[in-house]
Design a protein around this motif. Structure first.
Motif, mmCIF file in Angstrom:
data_model
loop_
_atom_site.group_PDB
_atom_site.id
_atom_site.type_symbol
_atom_site.label_atom_id
_atom_site.label_comp_id
_atom_site.label_asym_id
_atom_site.label_seq_id
_atom_site.Cartn_x
_atom_site.Cartn_y
_atom_site.Cartn_z
ATOM 1 N N SER A 73 1.405 -3.144 1.543
ATOM 2 C CA SER A 73 2.020 -2.223 0.479
ATOM 3 C C SER A 73 0.864 -1.335 0.151
ATOM 4 C CB SER A 73 2.860 -2.769 -0.423
ATOM 5 O OG SER A 73 2.082 -3.230 -1.213
ATOM 6 N N LYS A 77 -4.153 4.884 -3.459
ATOM 7 C CA LYS A 77 -5.194 4.276 -2.629
ATOM 8 C C LYS A 77 -5.259 2.957 -2.612
ATOM 9 C CE LYS A 77 -8.255 8.040 -1.479
ATOM 10 N NZ LYS A 77 -9.466 8.738 -1.645
ATOM 11 N N LYS A 78 -4.494 2.185 -3.272
ATOM 12 C CA LYS A 78 -4.602 0.852 -3.578
ATOM 13 C C LYS A 78 -3.875 0.190 -2.333
ATOM 14 C CE LYS A 78 -3.948 -0.227 -7.745
ATOM 15 N NZ LYS A 78 -3.005 -0.997 -8.531
ATOM 16 N N LEU A 79 -4.335 -0.463 -1.467
ATOM 17 C CA LEU A 79 -3.684 -1.246 -0.602
ATOM 18 C C LEU A 79 -3.555 -2.788 -0.768
ATOM 19 C CD1 LEU A 79 -2.907 -0.730 2.492
ATOM 20 C CD2 LEU A 79 -4.990 -1.348 3.210
ATOM 21 N N ARG A 80 -2.642 -3.349 -0.538
ATOM 22 C CA ARG A 80 -2.574 -4.847 -0.601
ATOM 23 C C ARG A 80 -1.937 -5.413 0.755
ATOM 24 N NH1 ARG A 80 0.410 -5.453 -6.379
ATOM 25 N NH2 ARG A 80 1.584 -4.029 -5.549
ATOM 26 N N ILE A 81 -2.839 -6.643 1.147
ATOM 27 C CA ILE A 81 -2.267 -6.928 2.457
ATOM 28 C C ILE A 81 -1.894 -8.542 2.177
ATOM 29 C CG2 ILE A 81 -3.231 -7.753 4.691
ATOM 30 C CD1 ILE A 81 -5.422 -5.567 4.321
ATOM 31 N N ASP A 260 6.688 2.791 0.895
ATOM 32 C CA ASP A 260 5.429 2.370 0.377
ATOM 33 C C ASP A 260 4.865 0.882 0.952
ATOM 34 O OD1 ASP A 260 7.578 1.256 -0.583
ATOM 35 O OD2 ASP A 260 6.796 0.825 -2.586
#
Ligand code: SF4
Ligand code: SF4
Ligand code: SF4
Ligand code: SF4
Lengths: 343, 166, 284
Positions: A73, A77-81, A260
């Motif tokens: 998500s 610019k913050k991506l979380r996997i 998102d």
């Protein structure tokens, strides 16, 4: 190998499996399609006399057509996997044919090669395979080419086989098979002598003669640019052969995104598709259908054997039965090395 | 005046996506706005050059993303800015509607109209009518169900995710 | 009367065509395979029988690269010739690039002996237009024209929800191999919409929603173009009744615009055309 006698019928055995703590997968005919699916009652199961090889092989239960392998998500610019867990569920697949069971043996090698594919392997370790020997192979079957036979136990945890007088026996070759057998009260826990393979010897006689695999490999080694491949420009690139093959294992990875959030999915793919090798530059090393068919033969009879010492075909005959333009892998391999196709 | 009337509360407010052409219906909708005509607020307008450009895939994507109803509107025959776009669209949608009907999509959820730049009042009335009709039909659960199975947006909670900076 | 082999042999001997695309016996009884006969000797391998189900016109599409300077000869049944007409209508081919060898056909069967759905309602024993006829001109037959859309009647009695239920159960089976597309001579796009990624209209996974998008797309992209050869349904090993979707489209196109795909190579394709007075009761 341990041999036990089974009391009651095949259906009774399925019935018993359903009462245990396993998910049971068996051949069914759902909506005009024969396939392996979860069952709730022994009545819906196709008996070995009703179906030889299902249209869809059982591989979809260990290697699903579509599977989520990761999720993510983002916020600016913050991506979380995030990971996806594979549930540890015990299941048993009953009603496989020896070719299908042997196919799992073959693809185990690639799924545990450099990368340990936890999705496949977790399911594999939790699945017990009960196969059924074939009394009536059809005119597309050619398992004997690969050291398998209508009553081969290769790849099976338990193989069900009949003696001449039609009593049912369980041939148990693995610990997983033994563990399951102990909980099945239809299996008499007293070892038996081998009841012989009269029925299966007779069956074998009607099958296509075994292919000369070393000779085929030799021919593949030297004929990459041969005219021979033009024969396969009639291939439609439909991918049926790969999608229905119990040993084909290629997949494509795509991200699906909404707003998102996103998920990464693994979907079946096939070397018969032009897009399979299309580079981002626009170049396509396998730019014609005959080259793609060549790849199919190369992978099955040479590359996989080079790497894993196993052929990537068990002779189940599905690709032969379902190819819309009658491209017959047996004939293709035999004629390549100048042998006669003994169908 | 109508804007002082109490708004009625409904149990279900449908989401309606309207695909309209730039030249007639969009301008008509604009006119409805500048004339301060009141109509149901359930519609989200997507402006495209011409009904001839409204690909059926856009309509499917709308349903996939949760629309309960879809409205397609453009210039009256012979008024198309590109002369013929709406004639082609008319043929295509004649058949496309039947395809949707055939696979079991209630075609009352997908409506077509001609609204000219001068027909602000027609637009206002149309949107209100379509909204009421779709409200009557209720949420489009059939499509929402398969769509959520394919992409379980609500279940994808970001919590156990590991953070990486792009 | 000339035989298929003689016609083909003559064409190849004279060098009138670069190859003859036809049928030859397959590896399993009841199956036939395609042969690209390039020499007079190879022409002797040609055959035609009730198992020649394939629509060979697919090999005229550009991706196969068979069309060169010389014409290509093609063995055609009446339905196959209709496909050739559509290819010509859609500028994929010029009539003079193909030499049609017509074969009289009384219906074809798959390897299980099942007569193809299309044949039950087909009264055309030979194509309308061809260059040579292999065999005798058969006696005309009468077939009830309502048979063509008979299979659709079962749906009239169903509610939308029942139809939805029916199709979701069918689409659930789809493995997204796109064999139906690959087998279709009219799915000749160099890049199919399913292969496009920016944007991606049809998700490549096998969820029912993604399958539904594919099936609507396939049916609609072929609406008014599909001639009903049945190759898609035959190629679909999952037994999804794709022919019903095609037939529905054919019916709507016929009922609304009086158009039938592939009847003539000169006609304007139905969706490239319109009439000022096309019906529009559904538009508000
Ligand atoms: S290549 Fe064909 S015969 Fe061999 S395992 Fe695959 S489907 Fe079966
Ligand atoms: S070999 Fe046959 S099944 Fe395989 S891609 Fe080619 S046409 Fe399809
Ligand atoms: S409908 Fe059949 S042939 Fe077409 S993609 Fe689905 S499974 Fe493959
Ligand atoms: S859609 Fe199917 S029936 Fe129609 S032309 Fe294509 S393959 Fe033939």
């Amino acid at each position: 190998m341990k041999i036990f006698k089974i009391t009651g019928t095949y259906k009774d055995l399925v019935e018993t499996l359903l009462s245990l703590d396993y998910k049971v997968i068996a051949p069914v005919n759902r909506n005009k399609l024969t396939r392996f699916d979860f069952i709730n009652s022994a009545d819906e199961v196709l008996s070995p006399d009703e179906v030889l090889n299902t249209v869809r092989p059982a591989k979809e239960h260990l290697f699903p057509m579509t599977e989520t392998v990761a999720r993510f998500s983002y916020e600016g610019k913050k991506l979380r996997i995030g990971d996806v867990e594979v549930p540890e569920e015990k299941s048993v697949i009953i009603g496989l044919r020896p070719c299908d069971a042997a196919a799992f043996d073959a693809i185990d090698k690639i799924f545990s090669y450099v990368y340990q594919d936890k999705f496949y392997l977790t399911r594999r370790n939790n699945t017990t395979l009960i196969s059924v020997a074939c009394e009536h192979p059809d005119n597309a079957c050619f398992c004997t080419s690969f050291g398998i036979s209508p009553d081969s136990a290769k790849g099976s945890d338990i193989l069900l086989k009949k003696s001449k007088d039609s009593s049912l026996f369980a041939f148990i070759s693995t610990e997983r098979g033994e563990d399951l057998a102990r909980t099945i009260n239809n299996i008499i826990p007293e070892e038996q002598p081998d009841p012989g393979r009269d029925l299966y010897e007779a069956a074998e006689k009607n099958m296509r003669a075994p292919l000369d695999l070393p000779k085929i490999k030799e021919a593949l080694n030297t004929n990459f640019e041969s005219e021979y491949w033009n024969e396969f420009s009639r291939c439609l690139g439909c991918g049926s052969c790969a999608y229905l093959c119990p040993t084909c294992h290629c997949f494509d990875i795509v991200d699906e995104v909404r707003y998102d959030k996103g998920i990464r999915k693994k979907n079946w793919d096939a070397c018969q598709f032009p897009l399979f090798t299309l580079h981002a530059s626009g170049h396509n090393p396998r730019d014609a259908q005959n080259k793609r068919y060549r790849q199919r033969l190369m992978h099955k009879f040479k590359y996989y054997h080079d790497r894993f010492d196993t052929h990537l075909c068990t002779g189940c005959g599905r690709c032969i039965r379902e190819c819309p333009v009658n491209i017959d892998i047996y004939e293709a391999a035999a004629e390549l090395c100048g042998c006669e196709a003994n169908i | 005046m109508s804007q002082h009337k109490e708004t009625i509360k409904h149990d279900f407010e449908p989401n309606i996506v309207a695909f309209v052409c730039n030249w007639c219906t969009y301008t008509g909708a604009d006119l409805a706005g500048t004339s301060r005509l009141k109509y149901e607020p359930n519609v989200r307008i997507i402006r495209l050059p011409c009904t001839g450009r409204i690909d059926y895939n856009l309509l499917l994507k709308a349903f996939e993303s949760g629309a309960d109803g879809v409205l397609v509107s453009g210039c009256h025959p012979n008024d198309c800015h590109y002369n013929l776009g709406n004639f082609h669209a008319r043929r295509r949608f004649t058949v496309f509607r039947q395809l949707l009907d055939f696979v079991g999509i209630d075609i009352r959820r997908i409506q077509f109209a001609w609204v000219s730049a001068a027909e602000g009042a027609k637009w206002a009335q149309l949107v209100t009518q379509v909204t009421n009709e779709v409200r009557e039909l209720g949420p489009f659960t059939n499509y929402k169900r398969i769509s959520e199975l394919s992409f379980p947006y609500k279940e994808l909670e970001p919590e156990p995710l590991e953070e990486v900076t792009a | 009367m000339e035989t298929l082999q003689n016609i083909a042999q003559g064409l190849l001997e004279r060098g009138d065509v670069s190859m003859v695309i036809g049928y030859t016996p397959g590896t399993i009884p009841g199956k036939t395979k395609t042969i690209f006969a390039r020499t007079p000797e190879a022409a002797q391998k040609l055959t035609f029988n009730e198992n020649c189900v394939n629509n060979l016109s697919i090999y005229l599409t550009r991706q196969y690269g068979n069309i060169g300077e010389k014409p290509v000869a093609l063995v055609v049944k009446a339905c196959d010739a209709r496909t050739v007409n559509v290819l010509i209508q859609e500028n994929q081919l010029k009539r003079e690039q193909v030499y049609l060898i017509a074969v009289p056909c009384n219906g074809v069967k798959d390897e299980h002996g099942v007569e193809q759905g299309k044949c039950k309602s087909c009264a055309q024993r030979v194509p309308k237009d061809y260059d040579a006829l292999a065999g005798e001109t058969p006696a005309p037959v009468e077939i009830d024209p309502t048979l063509r859309f008979k299979a659709l009647e079962q749906f009239d009695a169903m509610s939308p929800d029942e139809r939805w239920e029916f199709w979701m159960k069918e689409f659930e089976k789809c493995v997204k191999c796109y064999a139906c597309r690959q087998a279709c001579p009219l799915c000749y796009c160099e890049r199919c919409i399913t292969d496009k990624t920016t944007p991606r209209w049809i998700e490549p996974d096998t969820s029912t929603a993604a399958n539904l998008s594919w099936h609507i797309t396939r049916a609609f992209h072929l609406a008014g173009r599909c001639i009903g050869c049945g190759e898609c349904e035959r190629a679909c090993h999952q037994n999804i009744p794709l022919g019903l979707l095609n037939r529905k489209m054919a019916k709507e196109v016929f009922d609304n615009f009086g158009y039938r795909a592939g009847e003539s190579a000169e006609a304007k394709p139905v969706f490239a055309d319109f009439r000022y007075d096309d019906k529009e009761e559904f538009i508000r």
